[in-house]
Design a protein around this motif. Structure first.
Motif, short mmCIF file in Angstrom:
data_model
loop_
_atom_site.label_atom_id
_atom_site.label_comp_id
_atom_site.label_asym_id
_atom_site.label_seq_id
_atom_site.Cartn_x
_atom_site.Cartn_y
_atom_site.Cartn_z
N PHE A 1 15.08 -10.33 11.36
CA PHE A 1 14.75 -9.18 10.12
C PHE A 1 14.69 -7.51 9.91
CE2 PHE A 1 11.17 -6.73 7.80
CZ PHE A 1 10.94 -8.15 6.94
N ASP A 2 15.84 -7.23 9.03
CA ASP A 2 16.26 -6.05 9.23
C ASP A 2 15.28 -5.39 7.72
OD1 ASP A 2 18.91 -6.41 10.62
OD2 ASP A 2 19.64 -7.25 9.22
N VAL A 3 15.29 -3.61 8.38
CA VAL A 3 14.80 -3.02 7.37
C VAL A 3 16.13 -1.71 6.48
CG1 VAL A 3 12.76 -1.48 6.80
CG2 VAL A 3 12.78 -3.50 8.78
N ASP A 4 15.99 -2.08 5.70
CA ASP A 4 17.25 -1.16 5.02
C ASP A 4 16.39 0.48 3.99
OD1 ASP A 4 18.93 0.29 3.47
OD2 ASP A 4 19.54 -1.08 2.16
N ARG A 5 16.31 1.70 4.73
CA ARG A 5 15.64 2.35 5.12
C ARG A 5 16.58 2.81 3.58
NH1 ARG A 5 15.36 1.80 9.52
NH2 ARG A 5 13.77 2.30 10.82
N LEU B 1 0.79 -0.96 0.09
CA LEU B 1 -0.06 -0.12 -0.05
C LEU B 1 1.19 1.21 -0.22
CD1 LEU B 1 -2.76 1.75 0.71
CD2 LEU B 1 -2.25 1.52 2.60
N LEU B 2 1.64 1.41 1.06
CA LEU B 2 3.15 2.51 1.29
C LEU B 2 3.59 2.22 -0.07
CD1 LEU B 2 4.25 2.16 4.92
CD2 LEU B 2 2.71 3.85 3.55
N GLY B 3 4.14 1.74 -1.01
CA GLY B 3 4.53 1.02 -2.26
C GLY B 3 4.08 2.80 -3.22
N TRP B 4 2.93 3.15 -3.06
CA TRP B 4 1.92 3.68 -4.14
C TRP B 4 2.52 5.80 -4.10
CZ3 TRP B 4 0.88 2.12 -8.86
CH2 TRP B 4 0.53 0.74 -9.13
N ARG C 1 11.82 0.71 -2.13
CA ARG C 1 10.84 1.05 -1.35
C ARG C 1 10.25 2.39 -0.08
NH1 ARG C 1 10.09 -4.74 1.14
NH2 ARG C 1 12.15 -4.60 1.25
N TRP C 2 11.78 2.34 0.57
CA TRP C 2 11.15 3.19 1.76
C TRP C 2 12.26 4.76 1.11
CZ3 TRP C 2 7.76 0.07 2.90
CH2 TRP C 2 8.06 -1.35 2.86
N PHE C 3 13.25 4.49 0.65
CA PHE C 3 14.09 6.13 0.79
C PHE C 3 12.75 7.05 0.34
CE2 PHE C 3 16.41 8.92 -1.58
CZ PHE C 3 17.46 9.06 -0.85
N ARG C 4 11.77 7.24 -0.55
CA ARG C 4 10.86 8.10 -0.81
C ARG C 4 10.41 8.41 0.46
NH1 ARG C 4 13.06 6.88 -5.44
NH2 ARG C 4 14.57 8.34 -5.83
N LEU C 5 10.04 7.70 1.21
CA LEU C 5 8.29 7.61 2.32
C LEU C 5 9.38 8.28 3.98
CD1 LEU C 5 7.07 4.42 1.12
CD2 LEU C 5 5.66 6.83 1.13
N VAL C 6 10.72 7.66 3.89
CA VAL C 6 11.59 8.45 4.98
C VAL C 6 12.04 9.58 4.76
CG1 VAL C 6 10.92 6.19 6.34
CG2 VAL C 6 13.02 7.33 4.93
N TRP D 1 7.07 3.16 12.15
CA TRP D 1 6.34 1.93 11.85
C TRP D 1 7.40 1.64 11.42
CZ3 TRP D 1 6.63 -0.09 6.42
CH2 TRP D 1 5.28 -1.15 6.05
N LEU D 2 8.96 1.71 10.43
CA LEU D 2 9.60 0.93 10.07
C LEU D 2 10.14 0.20 11.15
CD1 LEU D 2 10.78 2.95 6.98
CD2 LEU D 2 9.77 0.69 6.60
N ALA D 3 11.21 1.05 11.97
CA ALA D 3 11.89 1.35 13.13
C ALA D 3 10.80 -0.39 14.26
CB ALA D 3 11.77 1.81 13.74
N ALA D 4 9.64 -0.80 13.81
CA ALA D 4 9.44 -1.81 14.62
C ALA D 4 9.62 -2.91 14.16
CB ALA D 4 7.50 -1.26 14.45
N PHE D 5 9.40 -2.98 12.65
CA PHE D 5 9.83 -4.56 12.00
C PHE D 5 11.86 -4.21 12.00
CE2 PHE D 5 6.37 -4.16 10.02
CZ PHE D 5 5.65 -5.03 10.11
N ASP D 6 12.10 -3.25 12.70
CA ASP D 6 13.81 -3.89 12.31
C ASP D 6 14.53 -4.08 13.49
OD1 ASP D 6 16.29 -2.69 11.45
OD2 ASP D 6 16.49 -0.78 11.53
#
Length: 323
Positions: free
Chosen positions: A151-155, A73-76, A159-164, A142-147
Motif C-alpha cells: 500500500f503506497d502513498v503518493d505525496r 475529511l482532509l480533502g476539504w 489529495r495530499w500535495f497541498r497538505l504536506v 500520518w501518511l507515513a504510517a500508511f506508506d
C-alpha cells in the motif's frame, strides 16, 4: 512589546481557535495513524505480492478503509483552511480598525503608524505560517504510517500535495495577506471577507491540476510489453498512442484503427504485441517523484509573489495619510 500585547488581546480568539482545531486534528490523525501502523506491522504481506491474491487484496482493502474516512475529511482542508484564515485572520485585521475608528486613537499614541502595522502584520503572519507548517507536520507522519508496501502513498497525489511540505504554509500566508489587503482597500469587514472567500475558491480550483504544468514533463515510449511506463510515485500528465510517422492518437482512435487485426481488448498483452507489430507505440508523459520539492516551491511562489505585492500596495495605502 506594548503593540504585541495589544495585537494578542485583539486577535487571541483566532489564535486559540486555530490552535485548538489543529490539536484536535492532530489527535485524530495520531489515533488513526497508530492503528494503521499497528495493523501494517502485523499483517503487511510481501511488498511485491500480487494484488489479486487473498492476503494482498485483504491488506489493501483494510488499509484503504482506514485511510479513506480521514482522507475525505482532509480533502476539504486545502480549500477551507486558507479561506477561513483569509476571512477571519486577514480581512478584519485592518478593516475592523477602520470601521470602529480605533486606528485614529492608536496612531495618536507614541507608537508610529509604521510600527503598529509591522507588529500586527509580521506577528500574525508568522503565526499563520507556523499554523500551515503545523498542519503539514501532522499530516506527513500520518501518511507515513500508511506508506507500507504494497500500500503506497503518493505525496504527488492531488489529495495530499497541498497538505504536506511547505504548500499549506504558503496557502495560509497568501490568504492572510490577501485578506488583509482586501480589508485595507475596502475598509469594511464583511465585503473584505466576501472578496477573500471568492479569491480563495478561484485560486483553489484554478490551481487544482496546475502541478502538471509546473515543468516540461518527461516522455516514455512503450515499444514492448511492460506493466507500467511511469516510475513509481510519478505525477501522471497524459498518455496517448503514436504511429510510425509520429502522429498522435487517443486510446479510442487507436482502438478503432487496430480493431480489425488486433481486436478491441486493449488490456491484454496479445493486443499490445499486435499493436506494436503494426507500428503503434504507447506514450506516457509524467513528472518523476524527485520533482516534488521543486513543484512545492513553484506553487508557493505562484501564491506568495502576487499576494505579497498586493499586500505591499495595501500597506502603502494605509500608511499614506488621508486628506
Amino acid at each position: 512589546m506594548e503593540v504585541l500585547w495589544l495585537t494578542w488581546r485583539q486577535h487571541r480568539m483566532q489564535v486559540l481557535v486555530t490552535t485548538a482545531l489543529l490539536a484536535v486534528l492532530g489527535a485524530v490523525l495520531l489515533i488513526n495513524g497508530l492503528g494503521a501502523a499497528d495493523f501494517a506491522a502485523q499483517n503487511a504481506p510481501a511488498a511485491d505480492c500480487v494484488a489479486d491474491t487473498p492476503a494482498c487484496s485483504a491488506y489493501l482493502v483494510e488499509m484503504n478503509e482506514r485511510i479513506r474516512p480521514v482522507g475525505e475529511l482532509l480533502g476539504w482542508l486545502p480549500l477551507l483552511a486558507p479561506a477561513m484564515i483569509g476571512a477571519f485572520w486577514g480581512a478584519p485585521l485592518l478593516a475592523r480598525e477602520f470601521e470602529q475608528g480605533t486606528h485614529q486613537l492608536t496612531w495618536t499614541q507614541s507608537v508610529t503608524r509604521r510600527h503598529w502595522l509591522a507588529a500586527k502584520i509580521v506577528g500574525l503572519g508568522a503565526a499563520v505560517t507556523l499554523g500551515g507548517l503545523a498542519l503539514a507536520g501532522v499530516v506527513g507522519p500520518w501518511l507515513a504510517a500508511f506508506d507500507v508496501p504494497p500500500f503506497d502513498v503518493d505525496r504527488f497525489d492531488l489529495r495530499w500535495f497541498r497538505l504536506v511540505g511547505i504548500v499549506p504554509a504558503a496557502w495560509w500566508l497568501a490568504a492572510f495577506v490577501l485578506g488583509m489587503a482586501a480589508g485595507a482597500l475596502f475598509r469594511r469587514t464583511l465585503p473584505a471577507m466576501a472578496v477573500i472567500l471568492a479569491v480563495c475558491a478561484l485560486a483553489f480550483f484554478g490551481l487544482l491540476r496546475a502541478p502538471s504544468f509546473y515543468a516540461t514533463p518527461e516522455r516514455a515510449v512503450q515499444a514492448e510489453v511492460i506493466d507500467e511506463l511511469e516510475p513509481e510515485g510519478s505525477l501522471y500528465v497524459a498518455s496517448y498512442w503514436i504511429d510510425r510517422s509520429g502522429a498522435k492518437f487517443t486510446s479510442q482512435e487507436a482502438e478503432l484503427a487496430l480493431a480489425g487485426p488486433c481486436g478491441t481488448d486493449e488490456t491484454t498483452k496479445k493486443y499490445a504485441k499486435c499493436s506494436f507489430s503494426h507500428g503503434y507505440r504507447r506514450v506516457a508523459e509524467f513528472h518523476r517523484a524527485s520533482r516534488f520539492w521543486q513543484f512545492q516551491w513553484t506553487e508557493a511562489g505562484i501564491l506568495l509573489i502576487p499576494a505579497l505585492a498586493l499586500g505591499g500596495v495595501a500597506v502603502r495605502r494605509t500608511l499614506r495619510p488621508r486628506i
